[in-house]
Write an enzyme that holds these catalytic residues in place. Structure first.
Site, PDB file in Angstrom:
ATOM      1  N   ASN A  80      40.217  30.400  66.665  1.00  0.00           N
ATOM      2  CA  ASN A  80      38.901  30.601  66.053  1.00  0.00           C
ATOM      3  C   ASN A  80      39.065  31.463  64.878  1.00  0.00           C
ATOM      4  O   ASN A  80      40.453  31.599  64.252  1.00  0.00           O
ATOM      5  CB  ASN A  80      38.159  31.529  67.130  1.00  0.00           C
ATOM      6  CG  ASN A  80      36.732  31.295  66.871  1.00  0.00           C
ATOM      7  OD1 ASN A  80      36.221  30.928  65.712  1.00  0.00           O
ATOM      8  ND2 ASN A  80      35.941  31.417  67.764  1.00  0.00           N
ATOM      9  N   HIS A 110      58.474  45.253  60.224  1.00  0.00           N
ATOM     10  CA  HIS A 110      59.366  46.052  59.331  1.00  0.00           C
ATOM     11  C   HIS A 110      60.353  46.845  59.852  1.00  0.00           C
ATOM     12  O   HIS A 110      59.992  47.566  60.707  1.00  0.00           O
ATOM     13  CB  HIS A 110      58.563  46.634  58.297  1.00  0.00           C
ATOM     14  CG  HIS A 110      57.753  45.707  57.478  1.00  0.00           C
ATOM     15  ND1 HIS A 110      58.014  45.117  56.114  1.00  0.00           N
ATOM     16  CD2 HIS A 110      56.366  45.255  57.488  1.00  0.00           C
ATOM     17  CE1 HIS A 110      56.984  44.530  55.741  1.00  0.00           C
ATOM     18  NE2 HIS A 110      55.858  44.576  56.583  1.00  0.00           N
ATOM     19  N   ALA A 151      40.122  40.751  75.613  1.00  0.00           N
ATOM     20  CA  ALA A 151      39.789  41.278  74.198  1.00  0.00           C
ATOM     21  C   ALA A 151      40.522  42.583  73.846  1.00  0.00           C
ATOM     22  O   ALA A 151      40.316  43.511  74.473  1.00  0.00           O
ATOM     23  CB  ALA A 151      38.297  41.082  74.036  1.00  0.00           C
ATOM     24  N   THR A 156      52.547  44.011  74.194  1.00  0.00           N
ATOM     25  CA  THR A 156      53.838  44.104  73.710  1.00  0.00           C
ATOM     26  C   THR A 156      55.350  43.627  74.534  1.00  0.00           C
ATOM     27  O   THR A 156      56.206  43.964  74.152  1.00  0.00           O
ATOM     28  CB  THR A 156      53.928  45.939  73.875  1.00  0.00           C
ATOM     29  OG1 THR A 156      53.737  46.270  75.151  1.00  0.00           O
ATOM     30  CG2 THR A 156      52.869  46.639  73.008  1.00  0.00           C
ATOM     31  N   LYS A 157      54.808  43.279  75.514  1.00  0.00           N
ATOM     32  CA  LYS A 157      55.732  42.411  76.383  1.00  0.00           C
ATOM     33  C   LYS A 157      55.441  41.219  77.095  1.00  0.00           C
ATOM     34  O   LYS A 157      54.187  40.854  77.240  1.00  0.00           O
ATOM     35  CB  LYS A 157      56.214  43.569  77.579  1.00  0.00           C
ATOM     36  CG  LYS A 157      55.297  43.921  78.546  1.00  0.00           C
ATOM     37  CD  LYS A 157      55.815  45.022  79.280  1.00  0.00           C
ATOM     38  CE  LYS A 157      54.818  45.506  80.395  1.00  0.00           C
ATOM     39  NZ  LYS A 157      55.466  46.719  81.275  1.00  0.00           N
ATOM     40  N   ARG A 171      48.300  45.499  80.138  1.00  0.00           N
ATOM     41  CA  ARG A 171      49.052  45.526  81.725  1.00  0.00           C
ATOM     42  C   ARG A 171      48.210  44.507  82.482  1.00  0.00           C
ATOM     43  O   ARG A 171      47.034  44.297  82.296  1.00  0.00           O
ATOM     44  CB  ARG A 171      48.955  46.807  82.104  1.00  0.00           C
ATOM     45  CG  ARG A 171      47.345  47.259  82.353  1.00  0.00           C
ATOM     46  CD  ARG A 171      47.131  48.844  82.453  1.00  0.00           C
ATOM     47  NE  ARG A 171      46.096  49.340  82.818  1.00  0.00           N
ATOM     48  CZ  ARG A 171      45.019  49.355  81.950  1.00  0.00           C
ATOM     49  NH1 ARG A 171      44.908  48.656  80.710  1.00  0.00           N
ATOM     50  NH2 ARG A 171      43.670  49.776  82.402  1.00  0.00           N
TER      51      ARG A 171
END
Length: 176
Positions: A80, A110, A151, A156-157, A171
Protein backbone atom coordinates in the site's frame (compact mmCIF):
# COMPACT_ATOMS: atom_id res chain seq x y z
CA UNK A 1 18.16 -17.19 5.22
CA UNK A 2 21.77 -16.06 5.23
CA UNK A 3 21.95 -13.02 7.52
CA UNK A 4 25.63 -12.26 7.25
CA UNK A 5 26.19 -8.54 7.59
CA UNK A 6 27.59 -6.73 4.57
CA UNK A 7 29.39 -3.40 4.99
CA UNK A 8 28.95 -0.84 2.20
CA UNK A 9 31.07 2.32 2.19
CA UNK A 10 28.91 4.89 0.40
CA UNK A 11 32.03 6.97 -0.42
CA UNK A 12 33.48 4.12 -2.47
CA UNK A 13 30.55 2.92 -4.59
CA UNK A 14 31.54 1.59 -8.00
CA UNK A 15 30.24 3.65 -10.97
CA UNK A 16 27.66 0.98 -11.91
CA UNK A 17 26.09 1.20 -8.42
CA UNK A 18 25.98 5.00 -8.63
CA UNK A 19 24.29 4.71 -12.05
CA UNK A 20 21.80 2.17 -10.66
CA UNK A 21 20.97 4.53 -7.80
CA UNK A 22 20.30 7.34 -10.25
CA UNK A 23 18.15 5.03 -12.42
CA UNK A 24 16.12 3.98 -9.38
CA UNK A 25 15.64 7.55 -8.16
CA UNK A 26 14.37 8.70 -11.55
CA UNK A 27 12.02 5.72 -11.87
CA UNK A 28 10.66 6.28 -8.35
CA UNK A 29 9.86 9.85 -9.33
CA UNK A 30 8.14 8.65 -12.52
CA UNK A 31 6.13 5.99 -10.68
CA UNK A 32 5.01 8.49 -8.04
CA UNK A 33 3.82 10.87 -10.78
CA UNK A 34 2.10 8.40 -13.11
CA UNK A 35 -1.61 7.72 -13.12
CA UNK A 36 -2.11 4.51 -11.09
CA UNK A 37 -3.64 1.32 -12.48
CA UNK A 38 -2.67 2.17 -16.05
CA UNK A 39 -0.46 0.28 -18.50
CA UNK A 40 2.15 3.04 -18.13
CA UNK A 41 2.14 2.69 -14.32
CA UNK A 42 2.58 -1.10 -14.53
CA UNK A 43 5.43 -0.69 -17.03
CA UNK A 44 7.28 1.79 -14.78
CA UNK A 45 6.69 -0.43 -11.72
CA UNK A 46 8.12 -3.43 -13.56
CA UNK A 47 11.13 -1.43 -14.77
CA UNK A 48 11.77 -0.03 -11.27
CA UNK A 49 12.01 -3.53 -9.79
CA UNK A 50 13.90 -4.91 -12.83
CA UNK A 51 11.01 -7.26 -13.56
CA UNK A 52 11.41 -8.95 -10.16
CA UNK A 53 7.73 -8.48 -9.37
CA UNK A 54 5.33 -11.39 -9.70
CA UNK A 55 2.10 -11.61 -11.61
CA UNK A 56 -0.84 -9.97 -9.87
CA UNK A 57 1.36 -7.87 -7.55
CA UNK A 58 0.96 -4.14 -7.11
CA UNK A 59 2.92 -1.41 -5.33
CA UNK A 60 0.76 1.69 -4.70
CA UNK A 61 2.34 5.13 -5.04
CA UNK A 62 3.81 7.03 -3.45
CA UNK A 63 6.77 4.79 -2.77
CA UNK A 64 10.16 5.74 -1.30
CA UNK A 65 13.37 3.82 -0.96
CA UNK A 66 16.80 2.97 -2.24
CA UNK A 67 18.48 0.07 -4.04
CA UNK A 68 15.12 -1.15 -5.33
CA UNK A 69 16.96 -3.35 -7.81
CA UNK A 70 17.54 -5.56 -4.75
CA UNK A 71 13.83 -6.08 -4.06
CA UNK A 72 12.10 -9.28 -5.15
CA UNK A 73 8.30 -9.37 -4.93
CA UNK A 74 6.35 -12.61 -5.41
CA UNK A 75 2.94 -13.17 -6.97
CA UNK A 76 -0.33 -11.63 -5.74
CA UNK A 77 1.28 -9.19 -3.32
CA UNK A 78 -0.08 -5.78 -2.42
CA UNK A 79 2.08 -3.00 -0.99
CA UNK A 80 0.00 0.00 0.00
CA UNK A 81 0.85 3.71 -0.18
CA UNK A 82 3.78 5.47 1.48
CA UNK A 83 5.92 2.35 1.75
CA UNK A 84 9.63 2.77 2.44
CA UNK A 85 11.87 0.06 1.00
CA UNK A 86 15.51 0.53 2.00
CA UNK A 87 16.89 -2.46 0.14
CA UNK A 88 20.70 -2.22 0.10
CA UNK A 89 20.84 -5.51 2.05
CA UNK A 90 18.12 -7.13 -0.08
CA UNK A 91 14.38 -7.50 0.49
CA UNK A 92 12.47 -10.61 -0.55
CA UNK A 93 8.68 -10.62 -0.35
CA UNK A 94 7.18 -14.03 -1.11
CA UNK A 95 3.76 -14.74 -2.70
CA UNK A 96 0.43 -13.52 -1.28
CA UNK A 97 1.90 -10.94 1.10
CA UNK A 98 -0.06 -7.84 2.12
CA UNK A 99 1.74 -4.75 3.35
CA UNK A 100 -0.39 -1.89 4.69
CA UNK A 101 0.15 1.84 4.24
CA UNK A 102 3.17 3.58 5.76
CA UNK A 103 5.11 0.35 6.36
CA UNK A 104 8.90 0.50 6.39
CA UNK A 105 11.10 -2.41 5.38
CA UNK A 106 14.69 -1.58 6.12
CA UNK A 107 17.62 -3.85 5.26
CA UNK A 108 20.39 -1.40 6.11
CA UNK A 109 21.55 0.72 9.00
CA UNK A 110 24.47 3.08 9.53
CA UNK A 111 27.67 2.24 11.37
CA UNK A 112 27.49 4.32 14.58
CA UNK A 113 31.18 5.28 14.26
CA UNK A 114 31.31 5.96 10.52
CA UNK A 115 27.88 6.90 9.25
CA UNK A 116 28.95 6.75 5.61
CA UNK A 117 29.20 2.97 6.06
CA UNK A 118 25.98 0.99 5.76
CA UNK A 119 25.55 -2.24 7.70
CA UNK A 120 23.28 -4.42 5.57
CA UNK A 121 21.34 -7.62 6.29
CA UNK A 122 18.58 -9.11 4.10
CA UNK A 123 14.90 -9.02 5.05
CA UNK A 124 12.58 -11.91 4.16
CA UNK A 125 8.80 -11.73 4.36
CA UNK A 126 7.41 -15.21 3.82
CA UNK A 127 4.30 -16.32 1.96
CA UNK A 128 0.95 -15.08 3.21
CA UNK A 129 2.34 -12.65 5.79
CA UNK A 130 0.47 -9.46 6.60
CA UNK A 131 2.36 -6.34 7.69
CA UNK A 132 0.12 -3.78 9.44
CA UNK A 133 -0.04 -0.04 8.88
CA UNK A 134 3.02 1.88 9.95
CA UNK A 135 4.99 -1.23 10.95
CA UNK A 136 8.78 -1.23 10.68
CA UNK A 137 10.76 -4.34 9.77
CA UNK A 138 14.47 -3.98 10.63
CA UNK A 139 17.60 -5.47 8.98
CA UNK A 140 18.11 -9.22 9.17
CA UNK A 141 14.50 -10.03 10.10
CA UNK A 142 12.48 -12.93 8.69
CA UNK A 143 8.70 -12.63 9.03
CA UNK A 144 7.28 -16.16 8.98
CA UNK A 145 4.68 -17.74 6.73
CA UNK A 146 1.15 -16.42 7.42
CA UNK A 147 2.46 -14.26 10.29
CA UNK A 148 0.79 -10.96 11.17
CA UNK A 149 2.72 -7.87 12.25
CA UNK A 150 0.40 -5.44 14.05
CA UNK A 151 0.10 -1.79 13.12
CA UNK A 152 2.96 0.45 14.28
CA UNK A 153 5.01 -2.53 15.48
CA UNK A 154 8.81 -2.46 15.29
CA UNK A 155 10.13 -5.90 14.36
CA UNK A 156 13.68 -6.37 15.64
CA UNK A 157 13.92 -10.18 15.48
CA UNK A 158 12.48 -13.07 13.48
CA UNK A 159 8.74 -13.75 13.63
CA UNK A 160 7.77 -17.47 13.58
CA UNK A 161 5.29 -18.89 11.08
CA UNK A 162 1.64 -18.23 12.05
CA UNK A 163 2.54 -15.81 14.87
CA UNK A 164 0.89 -12.48 15.59
CA UNK A 165 3.31 -9.86 16.88
CA UNK A 166 2.65 -6.34 18.18
CA UNK A 167 4.50 -3.56 19.94
CA UNK A 168 7.90 -1.96 20.11
CA UNK A 169 9.83 -4.13 20.12
CA UNK A 170 7.33 -6.54 18.58
CA UNK A 171 6.47 -9.57 20.71
CA UNK A 172 4.27 -12.59 20.12
CA UNK A 173 0.73 -12.17 21.44
CA UNK A 174 -0.99 -15.03 19.64
CA UNK A 175 -0.41 -18.10 17.49
CA UNK A 176 -2.76 -18.67 14.55
Amino acid sequence: MDCEEIRVDMRKLPPEEVAEGQRGTKLLFRLNHTEPMTEEYHAVMKELFLGQIGEGSYVAAPVAGAALNQVVIGKNCYINTNSLLMARGGITIEDNVMIAANAQIISNNHDPYDRQVLLCKPVLIKEGAWIGAGATILPGVCVGKNAIVGAMSVVTKDVPDNAVVVGNPARIVKEL
